[in-house]
Every structure is written in structure tokens, then in C-alpha cells.
Write an enzyme that holds these catalytic residues in place. Structure first.
Site, PDB file in Angstrom:
ATOM      1  N   SER A  88       0.804  -1.235   0.000  1.00 34.68           N
ATOM      2  CA  SER A  88       0.000   0.000   0.000  1.00 34.68           C
ATOM      3  C   SER A  88       0.829   1.273   0.000  1.00 34.68           C
ATOM      4  O   SER A  88       0.283   2.351  -0.204  1.00 34.68           O
ATOM      5  CB  SER A  88      -0.918   0.026   1.218  1.00 34.68           C
ATOM      6  OG  SER A  88      -2.015  -0.792   0.977  1.00 34.68           O
ATOM      7  N   LYS A  91       0.411   3.488  -2.936  1.00 35.14           N
ATOM      8  CA  LYS A  91      -0.814   4.261  -3.186  1.00 35.14           C
ATOM      9  C   LYS A  91      -0.587   5.768  -3.312  1.00 35.14           C
ATOM     10  O   LYS A  91      -1.090   6.390  -4.246  1.00 35.14           O
ATOM     11  CB  LYS A  91      -1.856   3.960  -2.095  1.00 35.14           C
ATOM     12  CG  LYS A  91      -2.397   2.525  -2.187  1.00 35.14           C
ATOM     13  CD  LYS A  91      -3.262   2.157  -0.980  1.00 35.14           C
ATOM     14  CE  LYS A  91      -3.779   0.734  -1.095  1.00 35.14           C
ATOM     15  NZ  LYS A  91      -4.432   0.269   0.147  1.00 35.14           N
ATOM     16  N   TYR A 212      -2.857  -3.182 -10.435  1.00 31.62           N
ATOM     17  CA  TYR A 212      -2.819  -2.895  -8.995  1.00 31.62           C
ATOM     18  C   TYR A 212      -1.976  -3.931  -8.240  1.00 31.62           C
ATOM     19  O   TYR A 212      -1.101  -3.582  -7.438  1.00 31.62           O
ATOM     20  CB  TYR A 212      -4.246  -2.845  -8.434  1.00 31.62           C
ATOM     21  CG  TYR A 212      -4.279  -2.728  -6.931  1.00 31.62           C
ATOM     22  CD1 TYR A 212      -3.921  -1.548  -6.293  1.00 31.62           C
ATOM     23  CD2 TYR A 212      -4.623  -3.827  -6.136  1.00 31.62           C
ATOM     24  CE1 TYR A 212      -3.918  -1.447  -4.903  1.00 31.62           C
ATOM     25  CE2 TYR A 212      -4.625  -3.742  -4.749  1.00 31.62           C
ATOM     26  CZ  TYR A 212      -4.266  -2.557  -4.133  1.00 31.62           C
ATOM     27  OH  TYR A 212      -4.247  -2.469  -2.765  1.00 31.62           O
ATOM     28  N   TYR A 264      -5.027   4.292   7.556  1.00 28.60           N
ATOM     29  CA  TYR A 264      -6.339   3.632   7.612  1.00 28.60           C
ATOM     30  C   TYR A 264      -7.125   4.041   8.851  1.00 28.60           C
ATOM     31  O   TYR A 264      -7.221   5.217   9.167  1.00 28.60           O
ATOM     32  CB  TYR A 264      -6.197   2.102   7.539  1.00 28.60           C
ATOM     33  CG  TYR A 264      -5.173   1.642   6.554  1.00 28.60           C
ATOM     34  CD1 TYR A 264      -5.345   1.898   5.202  1.00 28.60           C
ATOM     35  CD2 TYR A 264      -4.022   0.987   6.971  1.00 28.60           C
ATOM     36  CE1 TYR A 264      -4.403   1.488   4.278  1.00 28.60           C
ATOM     37  CE2 TYR A 264      -3.076   0.573   6.051  1.00 28.60           C
ATOM     38  CZ  TYR A 264      -3.274   0.832   4.715  1.00 28.60           C
ATOM     39  OH  TYR A 264      -2.343   0.437   3.828  1.00 28.60           O
ATOM     40  N   VAL A 282       1.258  -3.661   3.930  1.00 33.09           N
ATOM     41  CA  VAL A 282       1.230  -4.949   4.645  1.00 33.09           C
ATOM     42  C   VAL A 282       2.510  -5.758   4.441  1.00 33.09           C
ATOM     43  O   VAL A 282       2.711  -6.772   5.102  1.00 33.09           O
ATOM     44  CB  VAL A 282       0.003  -5.814   4.267  1.00 33.09           C
ATOM     45  CG1 VAL A 282      -1.283  -5.213   4.803  1.00 33.09           C
ATOM     46  CG2 VAL A 282      -0.077  -6.040   2.765  1.00 33.09           C
TER      47      VAL A 282
HETATM   48  N1  GLN Z   1      -1.825  -5.480  -1.900  1.00 31.21           N
HETATM   49  C1  GLN Z   1      -2.419  -5.284  -0.616  1.00 31.21           C
HETATM   50  C2  GLN Z   1      -3.939  -5.438  -0.663  1.00 31.21           C
HETATM   51  O1  GLN Z   1      -4.542  -4.889  -1.515  1.00 31.21           O
HETATM   52  C3  GLN Z   1      -2.032  -3.946  -0.066  1.00 31.21           C
HETATM   53  C4  GLN Z   1      -2.680  -3.696   1.270  1.00 31.21           C
HETATM   54  C5  GLN Z   1      -1.823  -2.943   2.211  1.00 31.21           C
HETATM   55  O2  GLN Z   1      -0.595  -2.873   2.071  1.00 31.21           O
HETATM   56  N2  GLN Z   1      -2.399  -2.411   3.243  1.00 31.21           N
HETATM   57  O3  GLN Z   1      -4.496  -6.105   0.131  1.00 31.21           O
END
Ligand code: GLN
Length: 627
Positions: A88, A91, A212, A264, A282
Site C-alpha cells: 500500500s 498508493k 494494482y 487507515y 502490509v
Molecule cells: N496489496 C495489498 C492489498 O490490496 C495492499 C494492502 C496494504 O498494504 N495495506 O491487500
């Protein structure tokens, strides 16, 4: 916790008796990061993400921290070069890319900017059936969709290229992680179809999700994250490569959504406690971007229940609290912008002037004001400069802004400065800029804003600028600077007080030499075997490193230090064609022996001239503000 305390090993090395002590010395920030690393490495809370099976293989012990400064220095400790997937943390960068690629209007029409308070993988959309913001999966998938919509098959390469420019190196993809998420990412697929249903995604959902998933599988290190974050903190300019990666518009909007939604459903707490825009992934990474200060990257794969790296949060907390870096606790001292503020009465140019010129300038000591500026010219600094100028009741005729020590100008500082130039133009005050080259970006920035204003002049050397302004004052008050004038030996201050017969005797010892423009008359390092008396024209005295010591006009002596020093200490060049009387030192010494009283007068004159020069030099030091 006080991670800045050095451990026992560091203490032993710090023993000044130990010859390795100095070699082992560390900048305090490196020591701080090392202490953070040592303190938090034993924290085993949290768990490695396993909902993407391949991520479960990460080594939970890995722990790396890196901090990049905006002058391009990168601190690193621990596993700062171990690659892991960006997830993420991609993003914010893809959002910035989308803003620049599709235009803000298009992006902002389908993706909101409100925090959702939901976990990252929430399937909820807002009242308009749009993603709440670009930091949750729905918004990020929408961004990837927009890139796919315009770039088609090249969508992923466009993203990889942008991420690489943020990091300052070419980034690879972990194909195994990509395949693993692609095989299991049904929740994201659900989000994708929902977005397609509300026309946020207009192209094939599978293709968008591939973009993505692949962007989430890009491999970075903690070091990369620090540089990427520092690029955001630096208004989009990568501080290591110097490249402007995205627009400043995109940077400010990206940092805004990182501030409100980057962590988040922990985002509010995060910004309240830590106060640094950040984004987690993550894969175990956190990047934090403190505008105008630094970028931090950390890697440790154990996550808390929000999906944020446990140790990474500790590092950010420690950094923020130890150095009091909360972004809303800021202040700035605008007064540091002016290092010297004086007029030509306090510190004239180095040009030796004749009596008439000197008298005119002495009557108008405040006609030329000099402001030597330093550091970053920001909103507050430039405002302060303008008020300092207005504070004095006397309106100068010339204001010299010396920008030689100005390292940067913010857009606000630049705008205020140019507005000040316009204000001065209204009052018929001439602005002179020094210390900025016409080939520099700063020059372009200034002239782009000054437009057709006619009161701005520029000279690269401050002394030349002061000299030019002084000349204008001399002309304005009826004086003349006659470079063609010819003077005789009797008019030389060094020979003042000698009888006509003594002058005639000296004249007989002299040869008259003619020099072409730019010809070197004296070379530093040569034996000093004669004295010169400038008869006509202009010469200047320059140190071997290029510093101009003085400009001399007809009637003044040079090379006269031969009377006390065996070697020439400076170069002398003709500015225009010049003529000079040259008297060999041996002849001059013989003259002094034969006329001891005249010899004494000459030495007293020399002492007086040197004392005058010392006064000017001291005034120069004095104007560098001590208060
Ligand atoms: N690729 C992960 C997902 O979409 C990214 C989520 C994250 O890093 N919080 O679940």
C-alpha cells in the site's frame, strides 16, 4: 525510552584515549536511529501478513530503518537494504502520478478525499458510490484504473517508472508475491467490480487489478522508502537525484490524503500523536514524510491489527517525540534572513576615490543601502526584509540585494521579493541584485515575475554593484569620473608633502609605461622590485583566488607594498588602457637615503593609507551582523 543514550560499546569507543574514538564518531541522528534499532528489535508483537500467502514467508526478525534528509544524505541502520514488497505504500505515489497524468479534475471527480475510518480493505464506498480516498484499496484500485484507462498496456510500466524515479533507482517486481495476491485477491476483485458498477472503473476490471497487484509487488528497501518519502517532503524533487518527479500540486494533495487517511483506521490517532504524514504497507514498510525536513523509511514485517508495522510505528513515535517533530509544532525566525544591512556611509566599495568623489559620497552616506541576505528566502523572511527596508525613515536611491548566500527561495518568498521591487519602483528606487548569475534558475524565477519593470539592475559581484551605485550618486550630484584624466606625480597622496624639487627628482627616476586593457601589470608571487603611480586609466588589484581588493584610478599608487614586503601579494590588471610611472625600488631607496626627511614623509603617508584601508576593512566586518 530515550534512544539517544549511547550504549556501553559506544561509550568505550568514545574514550578519547582510544585512537579509534574519532573514526567511530557518528552524527547524532545516526546514533539515534541505531539506538531505536537496538531498542525495538526485541519487540516481537504483531504478526507477519499471511492473507497473501507469499507474504507469510517474510523473516519476522528483519528490521531496517533509513532516514533521508532534503540535502540528499541518507542514514541507514539494520536491514535497510533488504527488499520487500511496497504494497500500500505505492498508493500515494500512484495517486500523485494520476493527478499529473490525467489532471486533477478527472481524478478528483471519481475519488474522494475524506477519511473513511474503515480498514484498508473495506468494500464500502461513499454516498456517491465513489471511493472515500486514494489511500484505501478502493481508491488505489480506482487510481490504477485511471492509469490503465489512459496508458493501456503501458499502465504498469508507467507506474514502475514513476516509483523508480521517486526511489532514484530502477525497481523490480516480486513475481511470486504478484502471482500469490492475484490468485487470492478476491476481496480486491469484489472492490474492482463495485467500482466498475459505479463507472469509476471504465475498462476491464481484470486488467486493472493486474496493474494494482503488480504495483503492490514492486520491491523496495527501507532506504528506498526514505528517499521516496523525502521526495514528497521536498516538494516533489528527489533530494538524491535532483529530479522533479511530480508537480508540487500533486505533492501537496498526496501529503494531504496521507495525513488524513494514510494509516487507515489508525489515521486520526497517528496524526494526533505523531504528526507526520505517513503510509504503511502490509509488506511491513512504513514511510513518513515530514515536509521541508525529512523522509523516513522502515521495514519490519510484524503488523498490528490495523495492518501497520509494529516496530515501524515505534520508530516514528520515537523520532517525533525525541526531536519534537510534530508537523503542527513549528516556528521560524524570519530575522535570520539578513546577515548584513548597511549603507555606503558605513561600508563603501573598495574603489579608491579621488577627493571630489569622496566628498560627494560623504554627503550622501545613506543613498545606497545594502542588504546581504542568507539562507532560504521564505514567506516570513522576505516579509521581514521588506519591513526592515521600510523601517528606516530615509528613502535610499539604490537598494542592493545581495543574494550570494541565499540557498533557496520559496515561491512565497520570491513573490514577496518581486512585489517589493515593484513597490520600490513606485518610489523611483533602483534595485540592484548581486550574487545571482543570469544563467541560474533563480535568475529565471525572478525575471519571470518582474516582467517589464525597469528599475532592476544586476552585477554578479557585490563590490561591483556598490561601486556602480556610488558612481551614479557621484554623477547625480554633479561629480565626474574622468577615466581619461592624467595626473602628475605631485598629486599622489603617497608623495604629499614633498617639495617640487624632490618630486622632479623622483620624476626623473621614473619611466612611463603604457598598459593595454586587461594586461597584467603585477603578478602575485613575483619579487617586488618597483613602485607604480597610476598616471591615467583604471587598474584593479586582485588576490590569486579572484577576490578583488581594490579598484584604483589616476593619482593613486600600487605595488607600493614593495616598501615593506619583498614579494608581490596580489595581481594588478589594467581595467582600461592605463599609464603609470614606474620607479625601481633600488632608485627609490637611494632617493630616501639622500632625502631622509622626504623618506620619512613618504613612510608616514604610507602608514596613513594603510590605516585608511584597515578602517574600510574593519567596517566590512562590522556590517556582518552580530546581533
Ligand atoms: N496489496 C495489498 C492489498 O490490496 C495492499 C494492502 C496494504 O498494504 N495495506 O491487500
Amino acid at each position: 525510552m530515550s534512544p539517544a543514550q549511547p550504549g556501553p560499546r559506544a561509550k568505550a569507543l568514545r574514550n578519547p584515549q582510544n585512537p579509534q574514538a574519532w573514526a567511530a564518531s557518528m552524527p547524532p541522528l545516526q546514533r539515534f536511529l541505531a539506538a531505536c534499532h537496538a531498542d525495538f528489535r526485541s519487540d516481537d508483537d504483531g504478526a507477519v501478513a499471511s492473507y497473501i500467502p507469499e507474504l507469510g514467508k517474510a523473516d519476522p526478525a528483519h528490521f531496517g530503518i533509513s532516514l533521508a534528509t532534503l540535502d540528499g544524505h541518507v542514514y541507514e541502520i539494520g536491514d535497510s537494504r533488504i527488499p520487500f514488497t511496497i504494497q500500500s505504500m505505492s498508493k500515494p505515489f500512484v495517486f500523485a502520478l494520476a493527478l499529473d497524468t490525467l489532471g486533477a479534475a478527472r481524478v478528483e471527480s471519481v475519488i474522494g478525499v475524506e477519511p473513511s475510518g474503515d480498514p484498508f480493505n473495506s468494500i464500502r464506498l461513499n454516498a456517491e458510490n465513489h471511493p472515500f480516498n486514494p489511500m484505501v484499496n478502493a481508491g488505489a484500485i480506482a487510481c490504477s484504473g485511471l492509469i490503465r484507462e489512459t496508458k493501456g498496456e503501458n499502465a504498469f510500466e508507467t507506474i514502475r517508472d514513476a516509483l523508480s524515479r521517486f526511489a532514484g533507482r530502477a525497481l523490480d517486481v516480486d513475481e511470486a508475491v504478484f502471482a500469490s495476491e492475484r490468485a487470492t485477491g478476491d476481496r480486491n476483485r469484489a472492490i474492482g467490480y463495485l467500482l466498475r458498477n459505479s463507472d469509476v472503473i471504465t475498462v476491464d476490471v481484470g486488467a486493472v487489478l493486474d496493474v494494482y497487484f503488480r504495483q503492490c509487488a514492486v520491491l523496495v528497501t527501507a532506504r528506498d522508502c526514505a528517499v521516496m518519502a523525502a521526495t514528497l517532503a521536498n516538494r516533489g524533487v528527489n533530494p538524491v537525484t535532483g529530479e522533479q518527479v511530480v508537480s508540487t500540486y500533486a505533492v501537496a494533495r498526496t501529503l494531504s490524503v496521507m495525513t488524513s487517511s494514510g494509516m487507515y483506521d489508525y489515521a486520526g490517532e497517528w496524526i494526533y500523536r505523531i504528526g507526520i504524514p505517513a503510509k504503511s504497507g502490509v509488506g511491513g514498510g512504513i514511510l513518513a514524510s515530514l515536509p521541508a525536513r525529512l523522509g523516513l523509511g522502515s521495514y519490519s514485517p510484524r503488523l498490528d491489527k490495523h495492518g501497520n508495522s509494529v516496530r515501524g510505528i515505534h520508530v516514528c513515535e520515537a523520532l517525533s517525540s525525541h526531536y519534537d517533530l510534530h508537523m503542527l509544532n513549528r516556528s521560524d525566525d524570519a530575522r535570520s534572513a539578513i546577515i548584513a544591512d548597511y549603507d555606503i556611509g558605513a561600508s563603501p566599495s573598495r574603489r579608491s576615490r579621488r577627493v571630489q568623489e569622496r566628498n560627494i559620497l560623504a554627503q550622501h552616506p545613506d543613498a545606497v543601502r545594502v542588504l546581504e541576505l542568507v539562507g532560504t528566502l521564505s514567506f516570513s523572511n522576505a516579509d521581514y526584509v521588506s519591513r526592515q527596508l521600510a523601517r528606516s525613515p530615509i528613502r535610499p536611491q539604490f537598494v542592493i540585494f545581495d543574494l550570494r548566500r541565499v540557498t533557496a527561495m520559496t515561491p512565497a518568498g520570491l513573490r514577496l521579493l518581486v512585489e517589493l521591487f515593484h513597490e520600490l519602483a513606485e518610489f523611483h528606487v533602483t534595485v540592484i541584485l548581486s550574487g545571482v548569475r543570469r544563467s541560474s534558475p533563480e535568475w529565471n524565477d525572478i525575471t519571470a515575475l518582474t516582467g517589464d519593470i525597469s528599475n532592476v539592475r544586476d552585477f554578479y559581484l557585490l563590490d561591483t554593484a556598490i561601486e556602480w551605485a556610488e558612481d551614479q550618486i557621484v554623477y547625480r550630484y554633479g561629480g565626474a569620473i574622468d577615466f581619461l584624466e592624467t595626473t602628475e606625480l605631485g598629486e599622489q597622496p603617497l608623495l604629499a608633502g614633498l617639495t617640487a624639487a624632490e618630486i622632479a627628482e623622483l620624476a626623473a627616476l621614473a619611466t612611463i609605461n603604457l598598459y593595454q586593457q586587461s594586461e597584467r601589470i603585477i603578478a602575485a608571487g613575483d619579487p617586488a622590485t618597483s613602485l607604480f603611480f597610476l598616471r591615467s586609466g583604471v587598474v584593479h588589484v586582485t588576490l590569486p583566488d579572484g577576490v578583488r581588493l581594490a579598484t584604483l584610478t589616476a593619482g593613486q599608487a600600487f605595488g607600493e607594498m614593495a616598501l615593506i614586503e619583498p614579494q608581490r601579494s596580489a595581481d594588478v590588471f589594467a581595467d582600461f588602457s592605463a599609464t603609470a610611472f614606474e620607479i625601481a625600488l633600488s632608485d627609490f631607496e637611494r632617493f630616501r637615503m639622500q632625502h631622509p626627511k622626504a623618506g620619512e614623509t613618504i613612510m608616514r603617508n604610507l602608514a596613513k593609507l594603510l590605516a585608511d584601508r584597515l578602517i574600510v576593512a574593519n567596517a566590512r566586518l562590522d556590517v556582518l551582523k552580530a546581533d
